[in-house]
Design an enzyme around this catalytic site. Structure first.
Site, PDB file in Angstrom:
ATOM      1  CG  LEU A 144      -1.974   1.067   1.317  1.00 46.43           C
ATOM      2  CD1 LEU A 144      -3.279   0.500   1.873  1.00 46.43           C
ATOM      3  CD2 LEU A 144      -1.490   2.200   2.200  1.00 46.43           C
TER       4      LEU A 144
ATOM      5  CE1 TYR B 247      -3.675   3.264  -3.020  1.00 41.94           C
ATOM      6  CE2 TYR B 247      -5.421   1.786  -2.301  1.00 41.94           C
ATOM      7  CZ  TYR B 247      -4.335   2.587  -2.010  1.00 41.94           C
ATOM      8  OH  TYR B 247      -3.907   2.715  -0.709  1.00 41.94           O
TER       9      TYR B 247
ATOM     10  CD  GLN C  85      -0.255   2.108  -6.862  1.00 41.61           C
ATOM     11  OE1 GLN C  85       0.699   1.368  -7.133  1.00 41.61           O
ATOM     12  NE2 GLN C  85      -0.783   2.928  -7.751  1.00 41.61           N
ATOM     13  CD  GLU C  86      -2.288   5.793  -0.633  1.00 38.05           C
ATOM     14  OE1 GLU C  86      -2.117   6.933  -1.103  1.00 38.05           O
ATOM     15  OE2 GLU C  86      -3.421   5.304  -0.432  1.00 38.05           O
ATOM     16  CB  SER C  87       4.055   7.953  -0.789  1.00 36.81           C
ATOM     17  OG  SER C  87       4.660   6.901  -0.032  1.00 36.81           O
TER      18      SER C  87
END
Length: 616
Positions: A477, A584, A480-482
């Site tokens: 996660l 996502y 993928q987020e940052s």
């Protein structure tokens, strides 16, 4: 006074730091810009203040000045960027001979839609028949018009049929660009009135404008009420040409599919005109069939959709699943094998169908010290690292964007060994997103510990264990987020490694009993983010797929996307109506499979990780 203080500060800094401060001050123009051109002379960032000065006044620049820069800094990211902007400037001023020279020097990867349209316009003026076909294709498919494309479309006046004009009107209306649609319709004998686009409805269906207004009303209603829109269309079907009705049913079908009314979507699509379906409409037809488990339709739609779409990994995989469902195992396995070498969501699912070992990854290639040292000599990479350093020390994100552009430029056409050497350099520098960018591009040699970096391990592992969360999932996660950019900030205000919205961070901190906190502090961001992830996980049947969707789009939406019956996790993800959230969820879950390979987590197949989604 401020200037004296600034000069005093510079005098106390080492030479390299003073230069960096000069560059930061010069970024906004003014006298500092000219001073920086002198102080940067002979350094790795010499071209930057010169580029800023030239690009700020490009409309007033002479060809000689631009060419001097392009020659002095040839084969650089800035020269390419300047050449692109200069080519657009030449097209606007209709200096076509010089435009053609500059366009020819631009690599294909650097040619955006705007400059491509200008090239098509030039060839159209020269009587190139292929250019006319290309321009018409853009006219019929491109929803927005950059200045170069607008000039191209203007040149099409008198070369398009009235049917072509109405097709673009329809395209603009479907996109909600009502002013553009009305303006375009003025080229027809019966243009749209203001009322027909602002308050569309069923009026005089004997004119094309009247029919377009009615279809626009149906499209608008379908977004919130596809069933009602379908009833309206059915009532008008006898008064509409078959092609117009077929277009309307395609729109209603897609709207119903996005609202996850699978059977309603299939009923509408059955009456659609396949020749008028966009790629997006084809995809939602297949998704509607998946949602209700109608594998015969999945097989037929994936066979009928345009070849370029059919050959994409998503539809290769789902066609394989449809064939397998119908007992055609050999044909199915051919599809799975075709994409099984991909390390993406669909590639991993294809491996699961073929029975490939769980967690299997390619052999690791470690670049030598010589390969790393050689890559450090790459001028663009050196500039990227220098710009990244300025961005970090001065907290200036615009320098970070410059650094990323230089890094990407440096990676072009590099062999795998050099890509992995660059990835290791990025890891050492803490330039994690670009380290991943380089490692992701390898073809034959790989290092998945660089593709799936795991920085900040102490904090991540600690909080994952405290909350009994799968560490591989948490890392999937965060990646993928940052991409591990701890100062990342989204356009809507989400911050840090786990991209927390201010309200969410404050709410979670209150629930946890935290006092004052900084959302950009690495440990605090992970602490808050993992707590919130655990919270949504607990509230969504301990289901990782639902929790991942909720983390991106909110728990309410994640629940609303559930079916009335138990649904395969991969199908739930495929039929999420938000493109961003669908992508996502797929990437986070695929990331988790790869992370489990080197973090010591349970090695679950992706299909098992996706599992089943309980009914509402």
């Amino acid at each position: 006074m401020k200037k004296l203080l600034y000069l005093a500060c510079l005098a106390s800094l080492p030479a390299w730091a003073a230069l960096d401060a000069d560059l930061v001050a010069a970024r906004n123009g003014g006298p500092a810009l000219f001073a920086a051109q002198d102080s940067a002379q002979g350094t790795v960032l010499e071209s930057y203040p010169r580029y800023w000065a030239l690009s700020r006044n490009l409309d007033a620049a002479g060809s000689g000045e631009v060419q001097a820069f392009l020659q002095r800094y040839a084969d650089s990211a800035l020269a390419e960027k300047l050449r692109l902007d200069w080519a657009k400037r030449l097209a606007r001023s209709e200096a076509w001979a010089e435009f053609a020279q500059e366009y020819a020097k631009l690599p294909a990867v650097a040619r955006d839609d705007d400059v491509q349209c200008s090239d098509t316009l030039l060839r159209l003026k020269q009587g190139d028949g292929e250019a006319l076909a290309q321009a018409r294709q853009r006219w019929l498919t491109q929803r927005t018009a950059t200045p170069g494309c607008a000039a191209l479309f203007d040149q099409l006046s008198g070369r398009l049929s009235e049917a072509d004009i109405w097709r673009r009107v329809r395209l603009m209306l479907a996109a909600g660009n009502v002013n553009s649609a009305r303006a375009i319709s003025q080229a027809t004998g019966q243009p749209l009135s203001a009322a027909q686009v602002t308050s569309p409805g069923v009026g005089d269906l004997s004119t094309q404008a009247g029919r377009e207004s009615a279809l626009f009303a149906i499209v608008r209603q379908a977004k919130n009420d596809p069933q009602g829109a379908g009833q309206l269309l059915a009532s008008l079907e006898g008064r509409l040409p078959k092609t117009d009705a077929g277009y309307g049913w395609g729109q209603v079908g897609m709207a119903a599919a996005k609202r996850q009314d699978g059977w309603g979507a299939l009923s509408a699509y059955a009456k659609a005109d396949k020749r008028q379906l966009s790629d997006e409409q084809w995809e939602w037809w297949a998704r509607a069939a998946l949602r209700v488990g109608h594998w015969e339709t999945v097989a037929q739609v994936t066979e009928d959709m345009p070849e370029a779409l059919r050959n994409q990994p998503a539809w290769t995989y789902w066609q394989g699943r449809a064939l397998k469902q119908r007992g055609k195992t050999q044909d199915a396995n051919q599809r799975f094998t075709r994409i099984s070498q991909l390390n993406s969501f669909y590639g991993l699912l294809a491996r699961d169908e073929l029975g490939t070992s769980v967690g299997e990854t390619p052999a690791r290639y470690t670049p030598s010290e010589q390969e790393i040292a050689s890559m450090r000599q790459n001028p663009s990479l050196a500039r990227a690292l220098a710009l990244f350093d300025i961005a970090q020390r001065f907290a200036r994100p615009e320098f970070r964007e410059d650094a990323k552009r230089e890094w990407r430029f440096a990676m072009r056409n590099q062999p795998d060994e050099s890509l992995l050497a660059a990835a290791e350099i990025g890891r050492q520098a803490g330039f994690y997103d670009m380290a991943i960018y380089s490692a992701d591009r390898t073809v034959n040699l790989h290092d998945f510990t660089l593709r799936y970096l795991s920085p900040y391990r102490d904090a991540t592992q600690r909080y994952a264990r405290q909350l009994n969360l799968d560490e591989a999932w948490v890392y999937g996660l965060i990646r993928q987020e940052s991409r591990f950019v701890h100062i990342a900030r989204s356009g809507v205000g989400a911050s840090g490694l786990m991209q927390l919205m201010p309200a969410t961070a404050k709410w979670a901190a209150n629930k946890m009993g935290l006092g004052s906190f900084s959302v950009n502090d690495v440990s605090t961001n992970i602490q808050l983010g993992t707590w919130y992830l655990r919270h949504v996980f607990d509230g969504l049947d301990d289901n990782a797929v639902l929790a991942t969707a909720a983390y991106n789009a909110g728990p309410g939406r994640a629940r609303a996307w559930q079916s009335g019956d138990t649904l395969e996790g991969a199908i739930y993800a495929e039929t999420i109506p938000f493109t961003e959230t669908r992508d996502y969820v797929q990437k986070v879950m695929a990331n988790a499979v790869h992370y489990s390979g080197h973090l010591g987590s349970a090695r679950l197949r992706l299909k098992d990780r996706m599992g089943w989604i309980p009914g509402r």
